[in-house]
Design an enzyme around this catalytic site. Structure first.
Site, PDB file in Angstrom:
ATOM      1  N   ARG A 167      42.512  39.712  40.815  1.00 21.56           N
ATOM      2  CA  ARG A 167      41.442  40.234  41.668  1.00 21.56           C
ATOM      3  C   ARG A 167      41.721  41.656  42.152  1.00 21.56           C
ATOM      4  O   ARG A 167      40.808  42.480  42.211  1.00 21.56           O
ATOM      5  CB  ARG A 167      41.215  39.285  42.840  1.00 21.56           C
ATOM      6  CG  ARG A 167      40.699  37.937  42.382  1.00 21.56           C
ATOM      7  CD  ARG A 167      40.301  37.054  43.522  1.00 21.56           C
ATOM      8  NE  ARG A 167      39.752  35.812  42.988  1.00 21.56           N
ATOM      9  CZ  ARG A 167      39.017  34.968  43.684  1.00 21.56           C
ATOM     10  NH1 ARG A 167      38.733  35.236  44.942  1.00 21.56           N
ATOM     11  NH2 ARG A 167      38.565  33.866  43.143  1.00 21.56           N
ATOM     12  N   ASP A 224      29.999  33.449  56.933  1.00 26.12           N
ATOM     13  CA  ASP A 224      31.089  33.648  55.976  1.00 26.12           C
ATOM     14  C   ASP A 224      31.768  34.971  56.310  1.00 26.12           C
ATOM     15  O   ASP A 224      31.139  35.872  56.890  1.00 26.12           O
ATOM     16  CB  ASP A 224      30.574  33.661  54.533  1.00 26.12           C
ATOM     17  CG  ASP A 224      31.674  33.349  53.526  1.00 26.12           C
ATOM     18  OD1 ASP A 224      31.769  32.188  53.084  1.00 26.12           O
ATOM     19  OD2 ASP A 224      32.445  34.261  53.184  1.00 26.12           O
TER      20      ASP A 224
END
Length: 281
Positions: free
Chosen positions: A42, A151
């Site tokens: 990532r 979130d």
């Protein structure tokens, strides 16, 4: 290809340790050696996007601009695996047990509050909204029913708020749900669907770091906290469970993910189903 990538971007133990400390301080997420390859994949993308030379340069950037880079970093590192009606038994319990109970108990206040606290790209809160609509549709015009979806990742929240998905995301849903709660796109959007306005209107999306202050007042009748607790250490988990407990209405439900448990905080809840816990009245 992997050998070429590793030659170009070496993730040293020193840099991996710094990254683990940074994400823990920023979001309370605990990364161990088992997550090293995920971190490598990532953040290699981030290094390329930032046009940096290597992990040394990226770690230097995090040190010099910790606040400016924090959101971008967290968006890159957090996992957002989700699907509509993931862990179906939670929604079945609401339909068969909890919502009929709330319909009876809340006839006076007519107030229902639900919270999806790690909502990712929106599939969970929209599944919750559809389940809610199916049970409360006959009273929604007279009741105060709202779903909060939060979130830490601003990118996934933007996707969630739009309510637009590729058609393959809803293939597992029944035809009646697909036809009633999703609008098919046309032309260039023929491969996409959009959540209907009556469902989207039930949900409010907000960015929230669970370790920071919670600005909402509650109380909530149902809180979903699924597949996020596993990223925190035990002390942080227990602190979060205490905060969820305080935010729940008496008799309210806390839903955890399939691999999660309350640990020592179990003694404060009643286990009423698979990873379904009720706060005593």
């Amino acid at each position: 290809m992997s050998e070429v990538r590793e030659a170009a971007y070496q993730l040293s133990s020193k840099n991996f340790k710094f990254i683990c400390e940074y994400v823990y301080n920023a979001a309370g997420i605990v990364l161990g050696e088992a997550k090293r390859e995920m971190v490598y994949r990532r953040l290699t993308r981030v290094i390329r996007e930032r046009k940096l030379a290597d992990f040394d340069a990226y770690c230097d950037l995090l040190r010099s601009q910790p606040e400016q880079e924090k959101t971008y970093f967290i968006n890159a590192i957090t996992t957002n695996l989700t699907s509509f009606y993931r862990e179906q038994h939670h929604f079945d319990y609401l339909t068969e047990h909890e919502f009929p109970k709330l319909l009876d108990e809340r006839r006076d206040t007519k107030r229902i509050r639900l919270w999806s606290s790690a909502s990712s790209t929106g599939e969970e809160p929209y599944s919750l909204a559809i389940t809610t609509h199916q049970s409360f549709s006959h009273v929604l015009n007279r009741w105060d029913v709202k779903i909060l979806a939060t979130d830490i990742d601003s990118n996934v929240l933007a996707t969630a708020d739009q309510g637009v998905y590729t058609t393959n995301r809803i293939e597992g849903l029944t035809q009646s749900i697909q036809q009633r709660y999703f609008k098919k796109g046309t032309g260039a959007n023929a491969s996409k669907v959009k959540v209907t306005d009556d469902i989207r209107s039930l949900v409010t999306f907000k960015q929230l770091n669970l370790l920071h202050e919670w600005p909402m007042s509650g109380p909530f009748d149902v809180i979903f906290c699924r597949n996020v607790i596993i990223y925190f250490d035990k002390a942080t988990q227990q602190d979060l469970f205490a905060r969820y407990y305080d935010m729940l209405a008496p008799g309210g439900l806390l839903m955890l993910g399939h691999s999660e448990n309350l640990g020592e905080y179990q003694r404060y809840f009643e286990n009423v189903g698979r990873t379904i816990f009720r706060k005593p009245v």
